[in-house]
Design a protein around this motif. Sequence first.
Motif, PDB file in Angstrom:
ATOM      1  N   LEU A 155       0.846  -1.019   0.172  1.00  0.00           N
ATOM      2  CA  LEU A 155      -0.132   0.130   0.101  1.00  0.00           C
ATOM      3  C   LEU A 155       1.272   1.422  -0.321  1.00  0.00           C
ATOM      4  CD1 LEU A 155      -2.995  -1.039   2.525  1.00  0.00           C
ATOM      5  CD2 LEU A 155      -2.821  -0.502   0.131  1.00  0.00           C
ATOM      6  N   GLY A 156       1.609   0.985  -0.392  1.00  0.00           N
ATOM      7  CA  GLY A 156       2.564   2.226  -1.167  1.00  0.00           C
ATOM      8  C   GLY A 156       1.745   3.256  -1.790  1.00  0.00           C
ATOM      9  N   ARG A 157       2.117   4.082  -2.838  1.00  0.00           N
ATOM     10  CA  ARG A 157       1.563   5.024  -2.884  1.00  0.00           C
ATOM     11  C   ARG A 157       1.037   4.365  -4.093  1.00  0.00           C
ATOM     12  NH1 ARG A 157       5.773   9.461  -5.626  1.00  0.00           N
ATOM     13  NH2 ARG A 157       6.918   7.578  -5.836  1.00  0.00           N
ATOM     14  N   LEU A 158       1.897   3.636  -5.401  1.00  0.00           N
ATOM     15  CA  LEU A 158       1.488   2.946  -6.478  1.00  0.00           C
ATOM     16  C   LEU A 158       0.256   1.761  -6.638  1.00  0.00           C
ATOM     17  CD1 LEU A 158       0.855   1.881  -9.842  1.00  0.00           C
ATOM     18  CD2 LEU A 158       2.755   0.788  -9.549  1.00  0.00           C
ATOM     19  N   GLY A 159       0.605   1.008  -4.552  1.00  0.00           N
ATOM     20  CA  GLY A 159      -0.230   0.026  -4.804  1.00  0.00           C
ATOM     21  C   GLY A 159      -1.550   0.216  -3.786  1.00  0.00           C
ATOM     22  N   TYR A 160      -1.286   1.734  -3.209  1.00  0.00           N
ATOM     23  CA  TYR A 160      -2.838   2.205  -3.192  1.00  0.00           C
ATOM     24  C   TYR A 160      -3.652   3.344  -4.653  1.00  0.00           C
ATOM     25  CZ  TYR A 160      -5.955   6.241  -1.240  1.00  0.00           C
ATOM     26  OH  TYR A 160      -7.380   6.956  -0.840  1.00  0.00           O
ATOM     27  N   GLU A 161      -2.686   3.145  -5.257  1.00  0.00           N
ATOM     28  CA  GLU A 161      -3.855   3.612  -6.411  1.00  0.00           C
ATOM     29  C   GLU A 161      -3.938   2.083  -6.686  1.00  0.00           C
ATOM     30  OE1 GLU A 161      -3.694   5.185 -10.886  1.00  0.00           O
ATOM     31  OE2 GLU A 161      -3.601   6.431  -8.584  1.00  0.00           O
ATOM     32  N   VAL A 221       1.964  -5.836  -5.218  1.00  0.00           N
ATOM     33  CA  VAL A 221       2.438  -3.845  -5.588  1.00  0.00           C
ATOM     34  C   VAL A 221       3.968  -3.949  -3.950  1.00  0.00           C
ATOM     35  CG1 VAL A 221       2.098  -1.881  -6.598  1.00  0.00           C
ATOM     36  CG2 VAL A 221       0.141  -3.357  -6.328  1.00  0.00           C
ATOM     37  N   SER A 222       4.583  -4.900  -3.829  1.00  0.00           N
ATOM     38  CA  SER A 222       5.614  -4.765  -2.838  1.00  0.00           C
ATOM     39  C   SER A 222       6.502  -4.524  -2.933  1.00  0.00           C
ATOM     40  CB  SER A 222       5.164  -6.407  -2.427  1.00  0.00           C
ATOM     41  OG  SER A 222       5.697  -7.626  -3.417  1.00  0.00           O
ATOM     42  N   PRO A 223       7.229  -3.829  -2.023  1.00  0.00           N
ATOM     43  CA  PRO A 223       8.626  -4.131  -2.696  1.00  0.00           C
ATOM     44  C   PRO A 223       9.839  -5.004  -3.382  1.00  0.00           C
ATOM     45  CG  PRO A 223       8.408  -3.738  -0.049  1.00  0.00           C
ATOM     46  CD  PRO A 223       7.700  -3.861  -0.567  1.00  0.00           C
ATOM     47  N   LEU A 263       1.662   8.623 -11.049  1.00  0.00           N
ATOM     48  CA  LEU A 263       0.456   8.234 -10.963  1.00  0.00           C
ATOM     49  C   LEU A 263      -0.824   9.089 -11.820  1.00  0.00           C
ATOM     50  CD1 LEU A 263       0.967   7.870  -6.882  1.00  0.00           C
ATOM     51  CD2 LEU A 263       1.150   6.006  -8.648  1.00  0.00           C
ATOM     52  N   SER A 264      -0.497  10.193 -11.722  1.00  0.00           N
ATOM     53  CA  SER A 264      -1.781  10.971 -12.810  1.00  0.00           C
ATOM     54  C   SER A 264      -1.602  11.009 -13.782  1.00  0.00           C
ATOM     55  CB  SER A 264      -1.547  12.607 -11.767  1.00  0.00           C
ATOM     56  OG  SER A 264      -0.321  12.977 -12.095  1.00  0.00           O
ATOM     57  N   ARG A 265      -0.058  11.052 -13.980  1.00  0.00           N
ATOM     58  CA  ARG A 265       0.257  10.822 -16.079  1.00  0.00           C
ATOM     59  C   ARG A 265      -0.429   9.125 -16.495  1.00  0.00           C
ATOM     60  NH1 ARG A 265       0.117   9.299 -19.784  1.00  0.00           N
ATOM     61  NH2 ARG A 265       2.001   9.048 -21.735  1.00  0.00           N
ATOM     62  N   TRP A 266      -0.040   8.163 -15.173  1.00  0.00           N
ATOM     63  CA  TRP A 266      -0.426   7.275 -16.039  1.00  0.00           C
ATOM     64  C   TRP A 266      -1.357   6.376 -15.747  1.00  0.00           C
ATOM     65  CZ3 TRP A 266       2.413   5.949 -20.244  1.00  0.00           C
ATOM     66  CH2 TRP A 266       3.345   6.791 -20.139  1.00  0.00           C
ATOM     67  N   HIS A 267      -2.664   7.678 -14.545  1.00  0.00           N
ATOM     68  CA  HIS A 267      -4.083   6.503 -14.357  1.00  0.00           C
ATOM     69  C   HIS A 267      -5.131   5.428 -14.940  1.00  0.00           C
ATOM     70  CE1 HIS A 267      -7.428   6.195 -11.991  1.00  0.00           C
ATOM     71  NE2 HIS A 267      -7.912   6.740 -13.040  1.00  0.00           N
ATOM     72  N   GLN A 268      -4.907   5.864 -16.310  1.00  0.00           N
ATOM     73  CA  GLN A 268      -5.773   5.566 -17.384  1.00  0.00           C
ATOM     74  C   GLN A 268      -4.881   3.904 -17.506  1.00  0.00           C
ATOM     75  OE1 GLN A 268      -9.053   5.957 -17.834  1.00  0.00           O
ATOM     76  NE2 GLN A 268      -9.096   3.772 -17.990  1.00  0.00           N
ATOM     77  N   ALA A 269      -3.619   4.114 -17.695  1.00  0.00           N
ATOM     78  CA  ALA A 269      -2.772   2.691 -18.285  1.00  0.00           C
ATOM     79  C   ALA A 269      -3.132   1.360 -17.237  1.00  0.00           C
ATOM     80  CB  ALA A 269      -1.388   3.609 -18.159  1.00  0.00           C
ATOM     81  N   TYR A 270      -3.329   2.814 -15.642  1.00  0.00           N
ATOM     82  CA  TYR A 270      -3.044   1.536 -14.548  1.00  0.00           C
ATOM     83  C   TYR A 270      -3.982   0.943 -14.413  1.00  0.00           C
ATOM     84  CZ  TYR A 270       0.939   3.220 -12.914  1.00  0.00           C
ATOM     85  OH  TYR A 270       2.687   3.799 -12.572  1.00  0.00           O
ATOM     86  N   VAL A 271      -5.387   1.335 -14.846  1.00  0.00           N
ATOM     87  CA  VAL A 271      -6.579   0.827 -15.102  1.00  0.00           C
ATOM     88  C   VAL A 271      -6.920   0.127 -16.121  1.00  0.00           C
ATOM     89  CG1 VAL A 271      -9.158   1.634 -14.584  1.00  0.00           C
ATOM     90  CG2 VAL A 271      -7.632   2.862 -13.644  1.00  0.00           C
ATOM     91  N   ASN A 272      -5.932   0.414 -16.881  1.00  0.00           N
ATOM     92  CA  ASN A 272      -6.635  -0.682 -18.632  1.00  0.00           C
ATOM     93  C   ASN A 272      -5.985  -1.591 -18.266  1.00  0.00           C
ATOM     94  OD1 ASN A 272      -7.347   1.987 -19.593  1.00  0.00           O
ATOM     95  ND2 ASN A 272      -6.476   1.957 -20.934  1.00  0.00           N
TER      96      ASN A 272
END
Length: 339
Positions: free
Chosen positions: A11-17, A73-75, A284-293
């Motif tokens: 649950l770091g930055r990307l894990g939370y995303e 999304v761990s270390p 995170l904001s630049r790649w938000h939709q890519a992470y969803v996709n």
Amino acid sequence: MKKIKIGSVGLGRLGYEHACNIANLVPGAELTSLCDVDAVRVKEVAAELNVPYTYTDVTEMVKNPELDAIVIVSPSMYHADHIKLALDAGKHVFCDKPLDTTIEKCKQAERAVEAHPDKVFMLGFMRRFDDSYAEAKHRIENGEIGKVVLVRSYTQDPRTTIEGTLKFAPHSGGQFLDMCVHDIDLIRWFTGSDIKKVWGLGGVFEFDLYRELNDADNAAAAVQCENGAMGFMFTNRTHGAGCNVETEIIGTHGTLRIANVGRKNLLQIVDGNGAREEYYPDFLSRWHQAYVNEIKEFVDCINQGRKPGVTVYDGTKVSQAAYRCKESFETGNLLEVAD
């Protein structure tokens, strides 16, 4: 379509995303469990996202019979271990990049995936799932620019996040592994070829910690692929305007450019300071939709009984090239990338 019940690790930055995306934005997915070593953080996020099961130990989470899949999304240094735990427990697995922080651990992950051919494994090279990059790949495959000659890729993170970056640096595996893996993956993806030779460059221009780590705060590499195509990549974490990623693919009959994508919209501001465009504030904001996709693709693969295009072997190949770039940077030598 069956609801895929997912447990998310980290649950770091990307894990939370990823947790938020799975809970709210991925059709066919249900965020059923969360795991992080920080018990307080797990409880907070579980309450926010209405997640029924929480854990501080991955070994215990993968035993949950309700879970169909695990998102890791761990270390980075735990990725291969967590991949094996999840697959051995009968779960499908999505793992964020890099595959792991050593080639030996990457090979361990390969063996774990090979031992479970009935399970879906997917690696998180999310740029492949950005609309602009996906269209570029489609045009290349259609032969619109002829043969790919050169891929140039810049990846720059904003100065505003440097404090967290410096804390993470000793555990990141270095700039070439932590940041350039995306650029290396794009070079391999767009050229359709593995990387054969690398020449890593760089230096410490501002942050002495990187000198202590035998690393660079600004790094670059020139590479050549087995089919002769070339690549160039540059990375740093001190871009003044925000998150900036640029890619250019030069072919024998045309060029594709994905540039100025740092802009968060098409607005131009003109005032006493001149004319300017505002950038995305972070990755995170630049790649938000890519992470969803990419998670949508993972869930679709499970439901449709097919394997994703991004494989465990892509992760190993990229890590091999990244480490040779680091070794080239350290020695100043042009190096071959062995199989």
